[in-house]
Scaffold this motif. Structure first.
Motif, mmCIF file in Angstrom:
data_model
loop_
_atom_site.group_PDB
_atom_site.id
_atom_site.type_symbol
_atom_site.label_atom_id
_atom_site.label_comp_id
_atom_site.label_asym_id
_atom_site.label_seq_id
_atom_site.Cartn_x
_atom_site.Cartn_y
_atom_site.Cartn_z
ATOM 1 N N PRO A 50 -3.240 -0.450 -4.317
ATOM 2 C CA PRO A 50 -3.264 0.847 -5.015
ATOM 3 C C PRO A 50 -4.519 1.076 -5.851
ATOM 4 C CG PRO A 50 -1.136 -0.203 -5.297
ATOM 5 C CD PRO A 50 -2.036 -1.221 -4.675
ATOM 6 N N SER A 109 0.862 -1.174 0.000
ATOM 7 C CA SER A 109 0.000 0.000 0.000
ATOM 8 C C SER A 109 0.904 1.231 0.000
ATOM 9 C CB SER A 109 -0.938 -0.022 1.205
ATOM 10 O OG SER A 109 -0.177 0.072 2.382
ATOM 11 N N LYS A 110 0.295 2.405 0.117
ATOM 12 C CA LYS A 110 1.049 3.650 0.002
ATOM 13 C C LYS A 110 2.292 3.664 0.896
ATOM 14 C CE LYS A 110 -1.661 7.521 -1.330
ATOM 15 N NZ LYS A 110 -2.777 8.292 -0.789
ATOM 16 N N ASP A 155 -7.236 3.292 -4.196
ATOM 17 C CA ASP A 155 -7.029 4.740 -4.157
ATOM 18 C C ASP A 155 -6.997 5.350 -5.550
ATOM 19 O OD1 ASP A 155 -6.741 4.566 -1.406
ATOM 20 O OD2 ASP A 155 -4.570 4.201 -1.554
#
Lengths: 112, 110, 525
Positions: C404, C52-53, C407
């Motif tokens: 990702p 993830s981020k 988002d």
């Protein structure tokens, strides 16, 4: 077959040094300054870097990061040079390595 | 138990792939390693000293796992039971000329 | 002898991450690396990362490498290249070869982040020129710009084999076969599917009988093996290849730790000889820490978090931060790391056959054995939907740590939820605008935009496309199925390349509507 990757979908144009000429067993070969000797040889289609000491078997690039030492050759008269991590220079003299010395198997035997 | 030298591991039985190169640097074959076990070398350190496999330019980078598996199989034990060969300086091949540079430095300190 | 607060061996993802965290806390840090360039394997990784981020997901490995180097420079970390550490002693003394000299350094603390070495398998002909490691292939093509071969057999279906296989296709090589002795593909299904739909055949339960050639590789024979790894006669298959690439696992390079006297263990789940350490990399010798692959083989994303943990732990060891701060910092990193260690590919699941996803859906058998989800299996996954108009079709069928896509959608029509290993689902109540951000954001290239009502009798399919030459609008060719076989005629109707897509081009083709659920790749005539 074109072995150089001129334009890569992710990396784009790969940056190269200036073109240089070197010799492989007295044959003139082109490469780029600063790239590993092994990369220039591979691009020229040269696969065999050396013949082993005991069994006289051919070896070439194996790990490409300077660990396995399978790609060693005689460079400017000096044996056991790891060509995958040694930068290419104009006029370099690159030769097939026989065993672990700078001489051919023939010379090595006569020397004994 | 690994070091029980009286343990009977049977006779050396030739195998079809005995001529397979295991240690690329020193050109040591599978058969040579298997024979070494039957000659009484039960530890990886002994095998390495006896045959030089893993003592070449790459320092066992590629073959140590293979040697370990071959020796373990010959001894009839799990590879995990074998103590890895000793790690010592220099960890990477180094020219004697450069290695000797250190001696100079130490002397100048004295 | 020079003394530093912290000496780090290895300037890869974990070593650099550790250095940055320690330097940020005021420590005097030096990093040695035996290579000519820093970054370890990161600069050879040209695919988008998972996670993830906070794990830098959807950023390509070499870009992460650049970011780490910049951060290291900003924080004042000293990185010494071409510096080969040849010894480590219990009293934290390091012997390093730099240029023509052998130098001694003393660290008040030490972090070993030496990474791993490639495993190899032996077969007749394995010493021939043309038999190379997967790392060598990556180095040649992604660093030096030279193709490792023209026709290649890849041995190994773990993530390394699959990712390097795809990279070989990207630089213009042909892959004759992807072979693995295991009965099931070891890496992520999405990585396998990227190869399978271009037509790469998978041979599971197969291994190499021999490599042929006198001076170099000219061919290879593989054969099927039974459950006790014996060749089954009559199953031999021959391929004319000039290169055999091995991606058969990694082993921790832990020799320095053994030399220093750290307690070691042989742990197959971690890849071999590893130091005994706690979850923050503290070894049995106080002040000597480990991070990254040297303490157990994992992905670069986890190596970076482990590095940060070890850097912070070293700061606490030397009193640069107190225990409270340590615990606070480690708690958030713990969360980040455990996020990556969830799902089907979690370290504890290594070697286990998982039959159902966390959602209770039967895993695709075809994906595990042939590299693609079969047409009759794909419908059961939540990302695979049929709606009117353009909509995302997500062929993400395994619980892998990645989100990702969630988002990426400006409309919020993709749902994964808190658990980043959950399968993505489509929210039907939100309408897709066809921007393609989700397609480009998917590190596994498993998202397609499908419009079954594109034109009377025709559907449009938008796919991620990372190859050159990029087909032009109007070009006709064949649509290939997930299995890489031709399914129908197709025409390119759009090509989109935006900076936001980060080199993932979006190729849209038009196919007869009955093939809308099958066509997943395009080959120009």
């Amino acid at each position: 077959m074109e072995t150089r990757i001129e334009n890569h979908p992710i990396l784009g144009d790969t940056k190269k040094g200036k073109p240089v000429t070197f010799t492989y067993n007295d044959m003139e070969v082109q490469g780029y300054e600063g790239e590993p000797i092994a990369a220039a040889l591979k691009a020229a289609g040269i696969m065999v870097h050396r013949y082993t000491k005991k069994e006289h078997k051919p070896r070439g690039i194996f790990c490409a990061i300077g660990r396995c030492t399978d790609c060693v050759m005689v460079v400017d008269g000096k044996p056991n040079i790891r060509t995958c991590v040694t930068p290419l220079k104009q006029g370099m003299k690159v030769q097939t390595q026989y065993g672990v010395s700078a001489d051919t198997f023939d010379k090595q035997q006569r020397g004994v | 138990m690994v070091n029980d030298r009286l343990r009977d591991i049977g006779e050396f039985v030739p195998s079809a792939d005995d001529d397979m190169i295991i240690c690329r640097c020193e050109e040591i074959t599978k058969g040579e390693i298997r024979k070494a076990v039957h000659d009484g070398m039960f530890t990886l350190t002994e095998i390495r000293r006896y045959l030089r496999c893993g003592m070449g330019l790459c320092q066992g980078q590629t073959c140590s796992k293979h040697v370990k598996n071959i020796v373990a199989k010959e001894l009839g034990i799990s590879p995990a039971e074998l103590e890895p060969a000793t790690s010592r300086v220099p960890m990477r091949p180094i020219e004697m000329r450069i290695f000797a540079n250190e001696a100079k430095e130490v002397r100048s300190d004295e | 002898m020079k003394r530093y607060d912290l000496i780090i061996v290895g300037a890869g993802p974990s070593g650099l991450s550790a250095a940055i965290e320690a330097a940020k806390r005021g420590m005097n840090v030096i990093v040695f690396d035996e290579n000519e360039r820093p970054g370890g394997q990161l600069f050879k990784q040209i695919h988008k990362f998972f996670g993830s981020k906070e794990h830098k997901a959807k950023v390509r490995g070499f870009v992460i490498g650049k970011q780490l180097l910049d951060e290291a420079a900003e924080t004042g970390v000293k990185v010494i290249l071409n510096a080969t550490v040849i010894g480590l002693y219990q009293d934290k003394e390091i012997v390093v070869k730099i240029g023509e000299a052998v130098e001694h350094y003393k660290g008040n603390s030490i972090i070993i982040a030496t990474g791993a070495a490639e495993n190899m398998v032996t077969f007749p002909g394995w010493t021939l020129p043309g038999v190379i490691g997967a790392g060598a292939a990556q180095t040649m093509m992604n660093i030096h710009g030279v193709k490792p071969g023209s026709k290649i057999l890849m041995l190994g279906s773990g993530n390394v084999g699959l990712v390097v296989g795809f990279q070989l296709l990207q630089c213009g090589c042909e892959i004759a076969a992807l072979v693995d002795a295991a009965p099931r593909i070891g890496g992520y299904g999405v990585h396998a599917a990227k190869l399978a739909r271009t037509g790469v055949p998978f041979y599971l339960s197969h291994t190499i009988v021999e490599a042929e050639g006198d001076a170099c590789v000219t061919g290879v024979t593989i054969a099927e093996i039974d459950s006790s790894f014996n060749f089954i006669p009559g199953t031999e298959k021959h391929f004319d290849v000039d290169t055999i690439c091995m991606a058969v696992g990694l082993s921790p390079m832990s020799q320095l730790l053994k030399m220093a006297g750290c307690k070691m263990e042989d742990n197959p789940k971690r890849g071999g000889q590893v130091p005994i350490c706690d979850e923050y990399g503290r070894t049995s010798i106080p002040g000597i820490f480990v991070a990254g692959d040297v303490s157990g083989i994992e992905e670069a994303s986890s190596a970076m978090i482990e590095g940060r943990m070890a850097g912070i732990a070293a700061a606490e060891y030397l009193g640069y931060i107190d225990e409270n701060e340590l615990n606070k910092e480690l708690a958030s990193l713990d969360k980040a790391l455990s996020g990556l260690r969830q799902g089907m590919f979690a370290p504890e699941n290594r070697g286990r056959l998982i039959e159902k996803t966390d959602e209770g859906i039967a895993v695709s058998d075809s994906l595990l054995k042939k590299g693609y989800v079969a047409d009759d299996e794909i419908e059961r996954f939540p990302g695979f939907t049929h709606t009117k108009g353009i909509h995302p079709v997500m062929e993400c069928t395994q619980n892998i740590p990645c989100n990702p896509c969630q988002d990426a959608c400006p409309k919020g029509c993709i749902k994964i939820g808190k658990d980043i290993t959950a399968l993505p689902a489509v929210d039907d109540s939100v309408s897709c605008i066809g921007c393609g951000m989700c397609v480009a954001s998917c590190s596994g290239q498993a998202i397609f935009l499908v419009d079954e009502t594109y034109e009377e009798g025709y559907a449009s399919i938008t796919m991620p496309y990372e190859f050159f030459p990029l087909p032009e609008i109007g070009i006709k060719g064949k649509a290939l199925g997930r299995d890489g076989q031709i399914v129908c005629e197709a025409e390119v109707i759009n090509v989109k390349s935006l900076p936001a897509f980060d080199k993932t081009n979006l190729l849209t083709i038009k196919v007869p509507v009955e093939y809308a659920s099958k066509a997943r790749f395009f080959k120009a005539e």
